[in-house]
Write a protein that holds these residues in place. Structure first.
Motif, mmCIF file in Angstrom:
data_model
loop_
_atom_site.group_PDB
_atom_site.id
_atom_site.type_symbol
_atom_site.label_atom_id
_atom_site.label_comp_id
_atom_site.label_asym_id
_atom_site.label_seq_id
_atom_site.Cartn_x
_atom_site.Cartn_y
_atom_site.Cartn_z
ATOM 1 N N PRO A 1 -63.047 28.502 -13.928
ATOM 2 C CA PRO A 1 -64.350 29.159 -13.782
ATOM 3 C C PRO A 1 -64.577 30.265 -14.811
ATOM 4 O O PRO A 1 -65.730 30.607 -15.110
ATOM 5 C CB PRO A 1 -64.316 29.736 -12.370
ATOM 6 N N ALA A 2 -63.495 30.803 -15.319
ATOM 7 C CA ALA A 2 -63.657 31.841 -16.340
ATOM 8 C C ALA A 2 -64.188 31.201 -17.612
ATOM 9 O O ALA A 2 -65.122 31.684 -18.249
ATOM 10 C CB ALA A 2 -62.328 32.539 -16.600
ATOM 11 N N LYS B 1 -61.740 32.573 -9.566
ATOM 12 C CA LYS B 1 -62.062 31.631 -8.491
ATOM 13 C C LYS B 1 -62.880 32.309 -7.404
ATOM 14 O O LYS B 1 -63.627 31.669 -6.679
ATOM 15 C CB LYS B 1 -60.766 31.066 -7.905
ATOM 16 N N CYS C 1 -53.032 28.552 -15.481
ATOM 17 C CA CYS C 1 -53.184 29.292 -14.230
ATOM 18 C C CYS C 1 -51.900 29.945 -13.753
ATOM 19 O O CYS C 1 -51.946 30.901 -12.981
ATOM 20 C CB CYS C 1 -53.710 28.366 -13.147
#
Ligand SMILES: Cc1cc2nc3c(=O)[nH]c(=O)nc-3n(C[C@H](O)[C@H](O)[C@H](O)COP(=O)(O)O)c2cc1C
Ligand code: SF4
Ligand code: SF4
Ligand code: SF4
Lengths: 574, 649, 154
Positions: free
Chosen positions: A301-302, A358, A503
């Motif tokens: 999402p970044a 997130k 991640c």
């Protein structure tokens, strides 16, 4: 060239061209630092690392001075210690004395320095700067009062993440880190990756704490609590509890979550496999039409926010498939609720992620259907650890338990999502299968497992060859995109993760001084892949069941409606 | 100017001027030079000083008035502008040169005095009360009973090398500059010397950085000279943001071509092709003058491509510093030029090897560079003969504060501080006791009157715990409170600290607070703040030591100087403030106690109404009184009383 | 913003080196740096807006609100300080109600404190719209300020 210098009256070996600090550290002499960052040029701002060099009038910062063969250094002379102590005391004189209420209590570099330098009284009196903290962002909270102005956040944000949301503003005692025009974070170009939180030595930058929201839900008899967690959590959570070795503790996490009171515990790696099947289908369709290539992943999402802000023109290239978190969230409130006959409104869906962004993704308007959002709350790894402690659970005494059907973590392909290159590896395994009907001989793609920020690989699909790249760290991603844009490079698929390394190094992960932590987390993920029997998404029986039972096939009308999303350009101050 | 000189002629002209000793001159050339040097004037010449200090004193109105006067009476006079001569008290200064006579300087010629002055002078009487003196010139007939300027107390002990043209020539005329020998050194440089030789000459001359660093200029140049690079830069540091310093400004306003010549020679020495003058934005006039001067120098080919056919390329641009004291520091200055926040960086690497855009960069002060033409022109031995061992040449100072004759002076090294303060600047105002001088800007130190016999050298000034600094001298008499001064400097540093490193950012702030608490009223004391104050004072010295020891740049390292030097020389004033809660100079208003003179008080009750802390009591129409314990020393009563019945002690 | 467009055209080299000159020219044009200008300049120079903002807050020269009709500059150099420039600031605050960097509500006055004008021989000094007033006293200051204020009223 190696030569000998004298440190604290003992000879040590130093290499020409290295800094004093690096020579000291290599020889096991610890000198404290605050502004120093590995792999960044030293700024010499904090002055904590000063040492006494015979023949030099003032103390010398060891981080930014090269060793020379004539040097006689004293790293812990009374003069040096007094200087370091005074510097920390000066910081403390402008620091809110509220360690007990601070997120970073017990894991704060300033606290540790004060402790190590044996500071036992408030020696330097003075007024403290009054600052409001900024809670506007869904992901990150900034409390300038706790900021010691080391500048690490500024540097990661600019150098590693290519965002430069933060900078020093004003000067002298009014110096403060702020966004452009000192706007609240939610109006800024922050992509919520949380890398600044990871590097911040104090509690000045933290994730937005949401685990308390859960307490209410936990004690609400009407609510069904459902949890999902990402594979990167199960290889890092142990660090929060001081357990040695980064092993996969997903069984223990399952047990702990149930103890806390979650009714169902799922693994996001299941949805990662769904994500792979959908993406593989989308790619093959796009490829056969020969348009809209390269396909770019949209799990991070970044990265997605970055694209919406900076490169709206390439939004059509992003895959429309939702991220595993959102797929799990959707399936919980559709498939599972249908299956188990639960009112979706009664479900409280919690996602536990290594990631601060997130939290933002969970709140996107696109991620809501009929007023019900896919995900109710997103927690980080650190918050999970806190939640476990809050509930008095002794993690050492837990027996591993399996996660709940039908969304467990059976295959290793979904688990690879935690590491840069992992999505690509799993995706290629499935694409190859879908294209040829055969499995890849060797499932591992070593080129995608290098520790480089940009990892390119090729795969033969029949007579054609597709070319792919996995990139992590936004600064590198920007470079890759630039090359694609200028047609210097051609790729068919691009995987982008904002956090350097993927991640496993996310902004929600444990904050540790262990330089090898991230490598160990990655290794643990690869170990799972080595051990697991099922290594591909299309072989995951639970996923097959999902399609048979609910979605029929990848990119069916239903899956497009539920599992795909859209992106829109975003106007912020760039 | 009546004759317009066209470019080509000027070119030839310069060449001839430069070879003055070799080439026979035609008659006309000689007279041309005489004209430009004002050795011979055909009609009266009136010069109005128009430096910033003159402007502040109103010289613009004076100038207009003179033009008006001249028009009204049809005076056939030439009216020109010059830089400030250096006597701040005497501004606006007007100089008048009648044909065949020496030039006379007149002080304080404000607009209203123009008429009578010109009336007098044009009728051959000299208004002695305004006359400063006459300029010595063998070719002119002097005035009887008038001092020559070099005989005046102000000038007698001065040695003007850098300031030699200031106030005398028209700063906008490159021709005048050339006629007085300007650019001769530069042409000599590019025709006769290799760049290496220039560095050598400067090194031999013994010139040391005039910004206060005292670093040997030639040595610094050589480092840049020997660092191989495709591009090198020369930066002139004209930030001059020390409050109380205006030496560089005076040079740039009064003799801009001198700086340009100095820079051109320096650039040749280090092989730089680009020069940048980093100048304070507030120096409007310097900026204007320099812009004009650079343009003229380009026009005649002193700057630009293949200068005078030598193959040497050099050009200068001006960059305005947007206002930050710390940008005087070299690395901060470079950051500022690169479009970044002016935060200093760790040295090494030094700019001489890796500066602007990581290229070798030499940064020199305006005054340093302005010394260069004379060094090359007259030779290093000549320069070395001025001053004393290891401290060759002169230093320009700006003196202000509690002093009779504030202004700009240039003295040879080795002179005693006492001579500067008492002989040149005439000591403290009448009847006041002298306390000491503050040297070296906000990071400088106070030198008490007892140490004024110290000779002016980098080393001896350092020995007494100070530094020469860039050249600001603030004179202090008994009315100046040491604590108030130190607090001012500390507060200045606190506001100017860039904030990058902890000891400076937090240290200056805490030290300011401690000093504030010392100078605060005892009434505000509850037990807690007394304790804090006491604790604070105990910290002053240890904080200062750590700041000096660990700060990144010169700002933080030197910020404690004022405190340390005054603790050393004026400890008793600290103790008075701390323990007796008294300020002997009555500057620390918060320590004052006010009382009402019963004889004068009419009982109007105004003061009682104004007092913010209800410390004044009384009945209307009877004398009021101040309750000392409640008085916070704000002074509002004092200001409000219409009968001057309120006093303080 | 049209003026800013034209102004940017005058800088053929839109590199970071020219950032400060561009900001200075912008401030000369508009009297201050607005949010819009900062954004636009950042965009034109391909710099993050945070960097342009961070830079402009560093330097004294840049202001972020429009200046008043009469811009008062008070020199607070050492000698001016010794001659009560500090009190002048208080006096100005009393009469007009503004401090350093502020503009009065009616838009008439704005105040800027300078670290030194360099006219120390004639301290204390202030300037209003470029006109200097030297060797000021509190009374003189008061009357000067009132003259300007009355100028507007009439
Ligand atoms: C805080 C600080 C402020 C300075 N300000 C000035 C200044 O205003 N003008 C100047 O010429 N040098 C200033 N300097 C000194 C310069 O850094 C540098 O040493 C000087 O320009 C070198 O010139 P010089 O070798 O000709 O003396 C300052 C240094 C520091 C640390
Ligand atoms: S917010 Fe944290 S990382 Fe950023 S400057 Fe402050 S203390 Fe350093
Ligand atoms: S790389 Fe992973 S952890 Fe980092 S922002 Fe993206 S999704 Fe979050
Ligand atoms: S000493 Fe002060 S001015 Fe210099 S770098 Fe440190 S904080 Fe900045």
């Amino acid at each position: 060239m190696v030569f000998t210098i004298e440190v604290n009256n003992r000879p040590i070996q130093a290499r020409k061209g290295e800094t004093i600090l690096s020579a000291l550290r290599r020889n096991g002499i610890q000198v404290p630092t605050l502004c120093n960052m590995k792999d960044y040029t030293p700024t010499g701002a904090c002055r904590m690392c000063v040492v006494e060099i015979e023949g030099r009038e003032n103390l010398t910062p060891s981080c930014s001075f090269q060793v020379e063969d004539w040097m006689k250094i004293n790293t812990h002379s009374p003069r040096v210690l007094a200087a370091r102590k005074t510097i920390v005391e000066l910081l403390l004189s402008n620091h809110p004395d509220d360690c007990l209420y601070c997120e970073r209590n017990g894991n704060c570099e300033l606290q540790l320095l004060a402790e190590n330098l044996n500071i036992r009284e408030r020696r330097i009196p003075g007024k403290k700067s009054a600052y409001k903290n900024d809670k506007s962002s869904p992901a990150i909270v900034r409390d300038p009062a706790k900021c010691i102005l080391c500048g690490r956040c500024v540097r990661v944000c600019e150098d590693s993440q290519a965002v430069a949301c933060l900078d020093f503003t004003h000067r002298g005692s009014e110096l403060i880190i702020a966004t452009a025009m000192s706007k609240p974070l939610n109006f800024s170009n922050c992509i919520n990756c949380g890398q600044c939180v990871i590097v911040c030595p104090t509690g000045a930058l933290t994730e937005k704490i949401q685990f308390e929201e859960i307490s209410n839900a936990l004690h609400d008899p009407e609510k069904i609590l459902v949890a999902q967690y990402s594979p990167s959590i199960s290889v890092s959570l142990a660090e929060e509890f001081g357990l040695k070795g980064n092993r996969d503790i997903n069984g223990i996490i399952n047990a702990a979550l149930r103890k806390i009171g979650f009714n169902k515990v799922y693994e996001s790696s299941f949805a990662a496999d769904v994500n792979i099947l959908e993406m593989a289908e989308e790619f093959l369709r796009r490829q056969s039409k020969g348009e809209q290539l390269p396909m770019i992943t949209g799990d991070c999402p970044a990265w997605v926010k970055y694209a919406e802000q900076y490169t709206p023109d390439i939004l059509p290239l992003l895959t429309s498939v939702k991220s595993p978190q959102q797929i799990t969230g959707t399936l919980i409130k559709t498939w599972i609720s249908e299956k188990e006959k639960i009112n979706p409104a009664a479900i409280f869906s919690v996602s536990i992620m290594p990631c601060t962004a997130k939290k933002f993704e969970g709140q996107r308007v696109e991620m809501t259907r009929k007023g019900i959002s896919d995900i109710d709350t997103v927690l980080t790894t650190r918050e999970l650890a806190r939640l476990i402690r809050l509930h008095g659970i002794d993690i050492d005494l837990l027996e591993p338990e399996p996660s709940d059907d039908p969304m467990g973590g059976i295959s290793s392909s979904g688990k690879l999502f935690g590491v840069s290159g992992g999505v690509m590896e799993s995706l290629l395994r499935t694409i190859f299968y879908k294209h040829s009907g055969n499995e890849l001989d060797e499932t591992k793609l070593p080129k995608l497992r290098s520790f480089k920020p940009i990892r390119e690989a090729q795969l033969k699909l029949g007579t054609a060859e597709i070319s792919v790249v996995a990139v992590s760290g936004m600064n590198h991603a920007v470079k890759v995109l630039e090359e694609v844009r200028s047609k210097k490079k051609h790729y068919d698929i691009i995987e982008i993760m904002a956090c350097p390394g993927g991640c496993v190094a996310g902004g929600g992960q444990p904050i540790t001084k262990d330089e090898n932590a991230i490598k160990n987390r990655i290794k643990a993920l690869y170990d799972i892949d080595n051990k697991e029997r099922i290594k591909t998404a299309h072989k995951n029986p639970q996923v097959i069941a999902l399609y048979e039972d609910f979605l029929s096939e990848p990119m069916s009308k239903k899956s497009i409606e539920l599992l795909h999303t859209t992106f829109t350009p975003r106007e912020v101050i760039l | 100017m009546e004759e317009i000189i066209i470019n080509n002629e000027t070119d030839v002209f310069l060449m001839q001027v430069v070879h003055l000793d070799k080439v026979e001159y035609t008659h006309s050339m000689e007279s041309r030079l005489e004209y430009l040097r004002h050795d011979k004037v055909g009609r009266p010449l009136i010069l109005v000083s128009m430096g910033t200090s003159s402007l502040v004193a109103g010289s613009e109105a004076t100038y207009t008035r003179i033009c008006q006067y001249s028009e009204e009476r049809n005076l056939d006079a030439e009216i020109m502008q010059s830089g400030s001569f250096g006597m701040s008290m005497a501004e606006p200064i007007v100089s008048i040169q009648m044909p065949g006579r020496t030039r006379l300087l007149f002080s304080n010629i404000t607009e209203d005095r123009v008429g009578s002055l010109l009336d007098d002078v044009f009728h051959n009487t000299i208004p002695t009360e305004f006359c400063i003196g006459q300029l010595r010139n063998d070719k002119h007939e002097g005035y009887r009973d008038t001092l020559f300027l070099d005989e005046t107390a102000f000038m007698k002990l001065q040695k003007r090398v850098v300031l030699k043209n200031i106030g005398i020539i028209n700063p906008e005329s490159i021709e005048e500059y050339i006629a007085r020998g300007g650019f001769k050194a530069f042409v000599k440089t590019i025709k006769h010397y290799s760049s290496e030789e220039i560095c050598d000459l400067v090194e031999i001359s013994g010139l040391r950085g005039r910004s206060g660093s005292g670093y040997p200029t030639g040595k610094k140049w050589k480092i840049a000279h020997h660092t191989p690079s495709d591009q090198k830069f020369l930066i002139c540091n004209a930030e001059e943001s020390d409050p109380g310093a205006f030496m560089d400004r005076a040079i740039m306003e009064g003799d801009p071509f001198l700086l340009i010549e100095g820079m051109a020679i320096a650039a040749y020495g280090i092989n730089a092709t680009k020069g940048i003058i980093y100048i304070r934005t507030e120096y409007y006039q310097s900026i204007e003058r320099l812009e004009h001067a650079i343009a003229r120098a380009r026009e005649i080919g002193i700057l630009g491509h293949n200068i005078l056919g030598s193959g040497f390329n050099f050009d200068i641009i001006l960059r305005k510093g947007p206002g930050a004291f710390v940008c005087g520091e070299e690395t901060a200055l470079i950051n500022s030029l690169e479009g970044k926040r002016g935060m200093p960086q760790s040295k090494p690497p030094y700019p001489a090897t890796s500066g602007l855009h990581r290229k070798p960069t030499i940064i020199n002060n305006v005054e340093t560079l302005s010394n260069i033409p004379a060094i090359i022109g007259k030779g290093p031995d000549w320069f070395n003969s001025i001053g004393v061992l290891n401290n060759a040449g002169t230093k320009v100072f700006a003196i202000s504060g509690n002093i009779k004759f504030p202004g700009l002076i240039e003295v040879p090294f080795g002179i005693s501080l006492r001579s500067i303060v008492f002989d040149i600047a005439a000591g403290p105002p009448e009847g006041k006791k002298f306390k000491g001088i503050h040297m070296g800007g906000p990071a400088g130190s106070v030198i008490p009157v007892s140490l004024l016999d110290t000779p002016l050298t980098f080393e001896s000034i350092k020995e007494v715990g100070s530094g020469i600094g860039s050249g600001g001298i603030i004179a202090m008499d008994e009315d100046t409170c040491i604590l108030d001064m130190v607090k001012y400097f500390m507060d200045f540093m606190q506001r100017q600290s860039c904030g990058k490193c902890i000891p400076c950012r937090e240290g200056t702030r805490r030290m300011t607070e401690i000093l504030e608490s010392i100078t605060r009223k005892p009434v505000n004391d509850n037990g807690h703040t007394t304790l804090e104050r006491f604790k604070g004072v105990m910290q002053l010295e240890s904080l200062a030591a750590v700041m000096k020891d660990t700060s990144l740049c010169g700002l933080g390292q030197s910020a404690p100087n004022p405190v340390l030097s005054t603790l050393r020389h004026f400890r008793e004033e600290y103790e008075e403030h701390i323990f007796d809660r008294k300020c002997r100079s009555n500057r620390c208003t918060e320590l004052r106690t006010y009382f009402i003179d019963v004889e004068l008080c009419t009982g109007c009750s105004l003061c009682a109404k104004k007092c913010p802390s209800d410390a004044i009591f009384g009945t209307p129409r009877h004398p009021y009184f101040v309750v000392e314990e409640k008085c916070i020393g704000c002074g509002l009563c004092y200001e409000s009383c219409k009968f001057s019945a309120i006093h303080y002690k | 913003m049209e003026k800013l467009d034209n102004l940017l055209k005058k800088f053929p080299d839109l590199s970071r080196d020219n950032l400060i000159p561009i900001l200075q020219a912008t401030q000369d044009e508009y009297g201050y740096l607005s949010e819009e200008s900062i954004k636009k300049i950042a965009l034109a120079l391909k710099l993050p807006a945070s960097k342009v903002y961070g830079l402009s807050t560093f330097y004294n020269q840049f202001r972020f609100s429009p200046p008043g009709k009469f811009h008062i500059r008070v020199c607070h150099g050492t000698t001016c300080h010794m001659n009560n420039a500090g009190l002048f600031l208080k006096e100005i605050h009393k009469i007009i109600g503004i401090g350093d960097g502020e503009t009065s509500r009616d838009g008439l006055f704005s105040l800027e404190v300078l670290s030194c004008i360099g006219a120390c021989g004639q301290a204390p000094v202030i300037s209003i719209n470029g006109k200097f007033y030297d060797r000021l006293t509190k009374e003189k200051l008061k009357s000067v300020l009132l003259t300007y204020r009355n100028m507007e009223v009439v």
